[in-house]
Design an enzyme around this catalytic site. Structure first.
Site, PDB file in Angstrom:
ATOM      1  N   ALA A   1     -23.414  13.249 -18.801  1.00 34.37           N
ATOM      2  CA  ALA A   1     -23.850  14.595 -18.417  1.00 34.37           C
ATOM      3  C   ALA A   1     -24.570  15.348 -19.537  1.00 34.37           C
ATOM      4  O   ALA A   1     -25.375  16.230 -19.260  1.00 34.37           O
ATOM      5  CB  ALA A   1     -22.657  15.417 -17.936  1.00 34.37           C
TER       6      ALA A   1
ATOM      7  N   SER B   1     -20.539  17.379 -13.384  1.00 41.51           N
ATOM      8  CA  SER B   1     -20.092  18.462 -14.261  1.00 41.51           C
ATOM      9  C   SER B   1     -20.244  18.020 -15.706  1.00 41.51           C
ATOM     10  O   SER B   1     -20.470  16.847 -15.985  1.00 41.51           O
ATOM     11  CB  SER B   1     -18.642  18.820 -13.969  1.00 41.51           C
ATOM     12  OG  SER B   1     -17.790  18.035 -14.783  1.00 41.51           O
ATOM     13  N   LYS B   2     -20.099  18.978 -16.596  1.00 41.90           N
ATOM     14  CA  LYS B   2     -20.359  18.652 -18.000  1.00 41.90           C
ATOM     15  C   LYS B   2     -19.358  17.649 -18.570  1.00 41.90           C
ATOM     16  O   LYS B   2     -19.584  17.050 -19.602  1.00 41.90           O
ATOM     17  CB  LYS B   2     -20.426  19.917 -18.849  1.00 41.90           C
ATOM     18  CG  LYS B   2     -19.200  20.798 -18.776  1.00 41.90           C
ATOM     19  CD  LYS B   2     -19.419  22.014 -19.677  1.00 41.90           C
ATOM     20  CE  LYS B   2     -18.220  22.921 -19.754  1.00 41.90           C
ATOM     21  NZ  LYS B   2     -17.942  23.672 -18.518  1.00 41.90           N
ATOM     22  N   ARG B   3     -18.243  17.468 -17.857  1.00 38.88           N
ATOM     23  CA  ARG B   3     -17.251  16.505 -18.344  1.00 38.88           C
ATOM     24  C   ARG B   3     -17.552  15.074 -17.900  1.00 38.88           C
ATOM     25  O   ARG B   3     -16.964  14.133 -18.391  1.00 38.88           O
ATOM     26  CB  ARG B   3     -15.856  16.909 -17.853  1.00 38.88           C
ATOM     27  CG  ARG B   3     -15.271  18.065 -18.621  1.00 38.88           C
ATOM     28  CD  ARG B   3     -13.982  18.522 -17.989  1.00 38.88           C
ATOM     29  NE  ARG B   3     -14.191  18.951 -16.607  1.00 38.88           N
ATOM     30  CZ  ARG B   3     -14.648  20.148 -16.246  1.00 38.88           C
ATOM     31  NH1 ARG B   3     -14.917  21.053 -17.169  1.00 38.88           N
ATOM     32  NH2 ARG B   3     -14.822  20.474 -14.981  1.00 38.88           N
ATOM     33  N   ASP B   4     -18.485  14.912 -16.951  1.00 41.50           N
ATOM     34  CA  ASP B   4     -18.771  13.553 -16.472  1.00 41.50           C
ATOM     35  C   ASP B   4     -19.554  12.772 -17.514  1.00 41.50           C
ATOM     36  O   ASP B   4     -20.399  13.332 -18.217  1.00 41.50           O
ATOM     37  CB  ASP B   4     -19.577  13.613 -15.166  1.00 41.50           C
ATOM     38  CG  ASP B   4     -18.723  14.133 -14.019  1.00 41.50           C
ATOM     39  OD1 ASP B   4     -17.573  13.670 -13.904  1.00 41.50           O
ATOM     40  OD2 ASP B   4     -19.190  15.006 -13.272  1.00 41.50           O
TER      41      ASP B   4
END
Ligand code: GLU
Length: 438
Positions: free
Chosen positions: A215, A209-212
């Site tokens: 990313a 996800s974009k929070r990883d």
């Protein structure tokens, strides 16, 4: 000459440019270049509440940074501007009329609905094979506020832009029966679909996800990754060259790439592997290129690398290129070369102090240094060798002691190269500072 292949990358500017979108763009670009076709950039900006100019710029910057140039478009800006769905309202209205005329669109509750065929839809997918899905319900194609819906504009554009291959994330596979319904309702030929598997995060079964960490493409740019390395790594997320070399020039990847070779299984992101690849690319850069990037990283961290002139800065960076793993570590790695006032790592000194008499070794090194007439790697190494023979010591004791005295830490470029770059006078000065301070 362009072949008939026409593909598109169709991002919605509603979020940051993450690794999954970048890989979709990349696979479209690779396929277009492989087939000698056309790569189109189409901005799907019909969701006015969520679209933002900031996200749009992030997408452009990310594509440019990765070198994914697009081929056509009606707008100005860059060699070709992309297509914007927000500027194609008349095309959508015309197409709505076609559906109304052939009885496939009707009004209900202020919105416009598409009437499904009730036929099972066979989706020809180059990665998944034939997938059969059946739509159960009519669906909205224009909202009650008059704006067209994703499925409709997406298909109308694929028809009018004569897209031959729709290469996109697997999360869209479930939408595709709606899309084939629309293609058939327009009497338009269907493209070949290629739904690329998801990217899983480095651990567990979750989707990246974009929070990883790792990313967002813009973070790689900010952290001074080599764009070619990131692009090479992204190529391997779902595709492989079928031999054991993974570091490949982009032309070779273009020649080998084909959508039917894309893996059906989900790909797993590996931050370590990405960093490793980056390090390999960094070491392989022509020195001038490396120097430009390294000095940019130094500027960003306010290291005064020109304090002793440019020739010295070049010497320093030349001996460090093969030792560093990333440009972001450069400032820390070379800092002590540019200031006399560097700190010593007390723990490293204590550790070495237990193994050898640093004072004695440094004293011996200084004592007869004047006998070394040419201050270069070879003669310095010979000199240390002769000290070992005379004093019954090992070269490691001199090397480690000198490194700590000169740089304050125990990692860095090769010691003899470092001595040469500092020069005799500075070497003596630093050893003096060390011995006085201890
Ligand atoms: N705008 C859609 C997305 O961002 C595009 C889907 C497609 O490529 O057809 O996912």
């Amino acid at each position: 000459m362009s072949s008939g292949v026409r593909v598109r990358f169709a991002p919605s500017p509603t979020g940051f440019f993450h690794i999954g979108s970048a890989r979709t763009a990349l696979f479209n670009w690779l396929y277009a270049r492989h087939a000698g076709g056309t790569f189109i950039l189409r901005i799907e900006d019909t969701d006015h509440e969520r679209d933002s100019d900031e996200f749009l710029q992030v997408i452009f910057n990310g594509l440019r940074w990765l070198g994914l140039n697009w081929d056509e478009g009606p707008e100005v800006g860059g060699p070709y501007g992309p297509y914007f769905q927000s500027k194609r309202d008349d095309v959508y209205r015309e197409h709505l009329e076609i559906l109304r005329k052939n009885g496939r669109a009707y009004d209900k509750e202020g919105a416009v609905f598409f009437k499904i065929s009730d036929e099972p839809q066979v989706i020809r997918d180059a990665i998944h094979g034939d997938v059969v899905r059946k739509e159960e319900k009519d669906f909205v194609i224009f909202r009650s506020n008059g704006t067209p819906v994703f499925h409709f504009v997406n298909v109308v554009d694929d028809i009018t832009m004569k897209i031959t291959h729709v290469i996109r994330g697997e999360d869209h596979l479930s939408n595709t029966s709606k899309h084939t319904e629309l293609f058939r309702a327009f009497g338009a030929p269907e493209p070949i679909f290629a739904h690329i598997p998801l990217i899983l995060k480095s651990q567990g079964s979750g989707k990246m996800s974009k929070r990883d960490s790792g990313a967002l493409i813009e973070d790689y740019a900010k952290q001074h990754f080599v764009a070619d390395a990131v692009r090479n790594y992204l190529c391997l997320l779902g595709w492989s060259p079928k031999h054991d070399r993974e570091i490949l020039p982009i032309d070779e990847i273009i020649a080998l790439f084909d959508i039917c070779n894309v893996n059906k299984n989900n790909a797993r992101f590996g931050e370590k592997k990405m960093s490793h690849m980056n390090a390999e690319y960094l070491r392989a850069l022509p020195f001038d290129d490396f120097y430009g990037r390294a000095t940019q990283a130094l500027k960003d961290s306010n290291v005064n690398f020109l304090a002793n002139g440019e020739a010295y800065a070049m010497d320093v960076l030349r001996i460090c290129q093969e030792k560093v793993c990333s440009l972001s570590e450069i400032p820390e790695f070379v800092k002590y070369f540019f200031t006399a006032d560097f700190e010593y790592n007390r723990r490293d000194i204590e550790k070495l102090g237990k193994k050898c008499d640093m004072h004695a070794r440094l004293g011996e090194f200084v004592d007869e240094l004047s006998s070394v007439s040419t201050f270069n790697e070879e003669s310095l190494e010979r000199y240390v060798q002769s000290l070992c023979e005379r004093h019954g010591t090992t070269s490691g004791e001199y090397i480690h002691s000198l490194r700590l005295a000169l740089s304050g830490c125990s990692v860095g470029p090769g010691l003899y190269a470092m001595l040469r770059v500092f020069g005799r006078e500075e070497v003596l000065r630093r050893i003096g500072r060390f011995l006085n301070g201890m």
